[in-house]
Design an enzyme around this catalytic site. Structure first.
Site, mmCIF file in Angstrom:
data_model
loop_
_atom_site.group_PDB
_atom_site.id
_atom_site.type_symbol
_atom_site.label_atom_id
_atom_site.label_comp_id
_atom_site.label_asym_id
_atom_site.label_seq_id
_atom_site.Cartn_x
_atom_site.Cartn_y
_atom_site.Cartn_z
ATOM 1 N N GLN A 1 -7.488 -4.861 10.062
ATOM 2 C CA GLN A 1 -6.469 -4.499 10.831
ATOM 3 C C GLN A 1 -7.026 -3.230 11.897
ATOM 4 O OE1 GLN A 1 -2.351 -4.514 9.121
ATOM 5 N NE2 GLN A 1 -3.434 -4.520 7.248
ATOM 6 N N ASP B 1 -3.798 7.528 4.718
ATOM 7 C CA ASP B 1 -3.479 6.069 4.826
ATOM 8 C C ASP B 1 -3.865 5.519 6.461
ATOM 9 O OD1 ASP B 1 -1.847 3.726 4.571
ATOM 10 O OD2 ASP B 1 -0.042 4.743 5.229
ATOM 11 N N GLU B 2 -3.926 4.164 6.617
ATOM 12 C CA GLU B 2 -4.595 3.762 7.501
ATOM 13 C C GLU B 2 -5.816 4.086 7.930
ATOM 14 O OE1 GLU B 2 -3.133 1.277 8.764
ATOM 15 O OE2 GLU B 2 -1.119 1.235 8.481
ATOM 16 N N LYS C 1 0.804 -1.329 0.115
ATOM 17 C CA LYS C 1 -0.013 -0.067 0.091
ATOM 18 C C LYS C 1 0.934 1.357 -0.068
ATOM 19 C CE LYS C 1 -0.655 0.160 5.119
ATOM 20 N NZ LYS C 1 -0.055 1.718 5.215
ATOM 21 N N THR C 2 2.082 1.341 0.813
ATOM 22 C CA THR C 2 2.784 2.574 0.750
ATOM 23 C C THR C 2 3.265 2.600 -0.674
ATOM 24 O OG1 THR C 2 3.471 2.022 3.043
ATOM 25 C CG2 THR C 2 5.047 3.467 1.860
ATOM 26 N N ARG D 1 2.539 -10.090 10.667
ATOM 27 C CA ARG D 1 3.993 -9.288 10.661
ATOM 28 C C ARG D 1 5.034 -10.340 10.468
ATOM 29 N NH1 ARG D 1 2.098 -5.006 9.463
ATOM 30 N NH2 ARG D 1 0.191 -6.409 9.492
#
Length: 739
Positions: free
Chosen positions: A249, A218-219, A32-33, A607
């Site tokens: 998330q 973002d997020e 996504k980044t 993770r």
């Protein structure tokens, strides 16, 4: 810029969908980044949008720095005019720009969490409430929750449902008055005041909306009500709002984050384009399959499935330990083995847990066996006493009406101003609705101007007059130099350098911390006067907890599951996979909270890049009590064919003492070894009740002894802190102690 060689088809779609509202549902490790970086580059290079007309919002300073670095690699100097940062940083920037319209002093200070607690304590006292009966932190959290929902003190009054709410209401009103008197804002104000400004001032709203043609967030699943309103208001005119996030998330409801913001995005923005990023580039196929099975149980989520072209990799290790010490020894043992035998580095490994209290046993094991580790959440640099003292001097120099920081340093180093004098001064100032600095100024006026003064005594009044001159001198210095030079002046003029060196044996180390703050201030040496000081104070105030991750090179990270979000490690251990811990006991009666606990487990599992360990203890101490815990329900959702138990050869490979290797083989590991054995072990070597001695654990009493494959397993209750241990005789020989 040939996107087809840089991105997959879904990522390209997300980059090129630049008109109108867009929701990018990005699974963990889906790039996504990368999408955000190339979307910004596409807007600038292909669509001709000036960087100054783009706003990109992140949730941590660390994420903002990393994203800016990556954009710089693609766009070079063109990104300098891009508005990028956290909600709080961008909010602070807007409020300073439009301070007059917002009814603020442009030199307002930003109170950190500790400052806010001090204001709450003061407000409790002013409201006549005993802070020993009502936790200041609980009251602070309640006020923050109200602000994040845009609830004013007056509106809160109509929502009171119990006596605690009544206390919060009384304190909330006074809390706001103290902030205003101190020319200060808390973190929530940096969002709330922007929303009120944009909603209440059409001219400012028009200017902000005209500037920002494209807004990226973002997020997005982590936004609260106020943050969502801020983003919508800024993007309202052009409607080019692109939000990126993952409902799976969403783990911060306790911070007032509302997963409904992302789940309802299509309702709020009819016709919004929805793009799913489902290909995972981070983890092995086995980890992805297991995590997908765990999260699939949740009902309140979009229907999608992660996939990867990565190899399946190794099975997930599921380990049952006897207790938290045994759990910690297994983890330390495995880290040591992975480093010595499989080419991993200590920094490749991370231990994740649900609660901070779980870190104790793990940290003790790392210390005991000399393995390097970094505990995230320990005392952070900007929370160290000497750093906060110097920062308090800088804040009072910048804004002398900051009561919280003035009280911190008015008698540090000692100037002979006792607490009794300060209390009397505060009462006198409160009666006149004055900030403390204004009250100190008034002390120097003739009696006919100041009226009846406080009962301070000559010594205290003289000391306060000296403090006033000191601050005035620092203020003059600040106007003509920069922040780094001002710190040097503070150390000299206040006597703080000598105070540190004379205070204790750690004086040199504490002075080094202050000099490190001066190094930070050097970043703003290109600015002059108050601009340099303002830039330093704003950066310090906006530093987030997770920005300290990775302080210690090549060391295993010990971190909570909440703090680990957004990070990745080649090897991940999730400790405490038990009912009552993960999921937490507080979630048992609430379906929505249980779904969030499942999302938290999902975040932890994803993770991991190459290796994932899920570890639990049969018995665990909590709040002074030791209890047996059932395995986490999330373990049952992991398909058995994706898991394995630790093998005996792995334990033997570690270069630790035999007794440590044996300690790591309790629970499932011992049963796995037992099942693999073929030769009988013969009659029990010890009887229950016999006294025995171990080389490390000392003396103890045998509880049980029974065959375990070709070996014998002895359970011994040792004296002192060693507790109950399960040992294999071939690894941990015992000696009988004669009665």
């Amino acid at each position: 810029m040939e996107l087809s060689t840089l991105l997959n088809p879904s990522q390209i779609e997300a980059v090129q969908a630049v008109d109108g509202p867009v929701l990018v549902v990005a699974g963990p490790g889906s790039g996504k980044t990368r999408v955000i970086v190339y979307r910004i580059a596409y807007l600038v290079r292909t669509c001709g949008v000036r960087p100054s007309r783009i706003m990109a919002v992140t949730f941590t300073n660390k994420a903002a720095r990393e994203m800016r670095d990556r954009i710089d690699q693609v766009l070079g100097g063109a990104q300098q005019n891009l508005t990028m940062g956290t909600f709080h940083a961008i909010g602070a920037r807007l409020l300073r720009t439009y301070a007059d319209s917002a009814g603020l002093d442009p030199n307002f200070v930003i109170y950190d969490a500790d400052d806010q607690t001090q204001v709450v304590k003061r407000s409790l006292e002013d409201a006549g409430v005993d802070h020993k009966k009502f936790s200041p932190n609980a009251v602070k959290h309640a006020i923050s929750a109200a602000k994040s929902q845009m609830v004013t003190p007056a509106e809160f009054a109509g929502r009171k449902s119990n006596y605690f709410d009544e206390i919060v209401h009384r304190v909330y009103d006074r809390y706001e008055a103290v902030l205003e008197q101190s020319h200060a804002l808390d973190f929530d104000d940096l969002i709330v005041r922007v929303v009120r400004l944009l909603e209440g001032n059409a001219e400012v709203r028009e200017r902000v909306q005209d500037r920002y043609v494209h807004v990226l967030v973002d997020e997005f699943q982590d936004t609260n009500a106020a943050q969502y309103r801020m983003a919508r208001l800024i993007a309202e005119k052009h409607r080019n709002l692109c939000v990126v996030g993952d409902p799976d998330q969403a783990i911060y409801s306790w911070r007032q984050a509302d997963v409904a913001n992302i789940l309802n995005f299509e309702k709020d923005f009819p016709g919004a384009r929805v793009i799913h990023l489902e290909q995972n580039y981070r983890s092995t196929g086995t980890i992805i399959k297991a995590a997908d099975k765990v999260i699939a149980v949740n009902r309140n989520r979009p229907q999608r499935k992660l996939w990867t072209e990565n190899s399946d990799g190794l099975p997930i290790i599921v380990h049952d330990a006897l207790n938290e010490q045994d759990e910690a020894l297994f983890i330390v043992n495995e880290v040591d083995r992975l480093v010595k035998r499989e080419g991993f580095k200590h920094g490749d490994c991370a231990v994740l847990y649900r609660t901070n209290a779980q870190s104790r046993a793990v940290e003790e094991a790392f210390v005991r066996y000399g393995l390097p580790y970094h505990l995230v959440g320990a005392t952070r640099f900007y929370e160290r006493r000497e750093v906060k003292d110097v920062l308090a001097y800088l804040r009072v120099t910048y804004n002398p009406y900051d009561d919280v920081n003035l009280l911190r340093i008015v008698n540090v180093p000692s100037r002979g101003i006792g607490q009794k004098s300060l209390d009397e001064l505060a009462r006198w100032a409160n009666r006149r609705s004055l900030p403390l600095y204004a009250a100190i100024q008034l002390l120097g006026e003739p009696p006919e101007q100041r009226g009846e003064g406080p009962d301070l005594g000559q010594r205290a009044e003289k000391a306060l007059a000296g403090f006033l001159e000191l601050i005035r001198g620092l203020e003059a210095e600040a106007k003509g130099s920069n922040a780094a030079d001002l710190i040097k002046r503070v150390l000299a003029e206040t006597g703080y350098r000598d105070y540190l060196l004379a205070s204790d044996d750690d004086g040199e180390d504490r002075l080094e911390n202050v000099m490190e703050l001066r190094t930070v201030a050097e970043e703003f040496s290109h600015l002059r006067g108050m601009d340099s000081l303002a830039a330093l104070l704003e950066q310090v105030a906006l530093v987030a907890d997770s920005d300290n991750v990775g302080e210690k090179p090549n060391s295993t990270t010990l971190i909570t599951l909440h703090q680990a979000k957004g990070l990745e490690y080649p090897v991940v251990f999730i400790a405490g996979m038990e009912e009552g811990l993960l999921p937490h006991a507080r979630s048992m009666e609430d379906a929505a909270q249980m779904e969030e606990e499942r999302r938290l487990c999902y975040v932890g599992m994803t993770r991991a890049q190459q290796r994932l360990y899920l570890v639990r203890a049969y018995r665990r101490a909590a709040m002074g009590m030791r209890s047996a815990n059932e395995p986490s329900r999330f373990l049952r959702d992991v398909p058995p064919e994706l898991t394995a138990l630790p093998q005996r050869k792995r334990v033997q490979a570690a270069g630790f003492q035999p007794e440590m290797r044996m300690a790591a083989m309790s629970g499932a590991a011992a049963r796995d070894r037992e099942a693999a054995s073929v030769a009988p072990a013969g009659p029990p070597a010890y009887k229950a009740g016999e006294r025995v001695k171990h080389g490390t654990f000392g003396e103890g009493v045998v509880i049980t002894c029974h065959p375990s494959g070709s070996d014998q397993e002895v359970t011994v209750a040792f004296r002192g802190t060693a507790g109950v241990k399960k040992l294999l005789l071939s690894f941990a020989p015992l000696e009988r102690v004669q009665a």
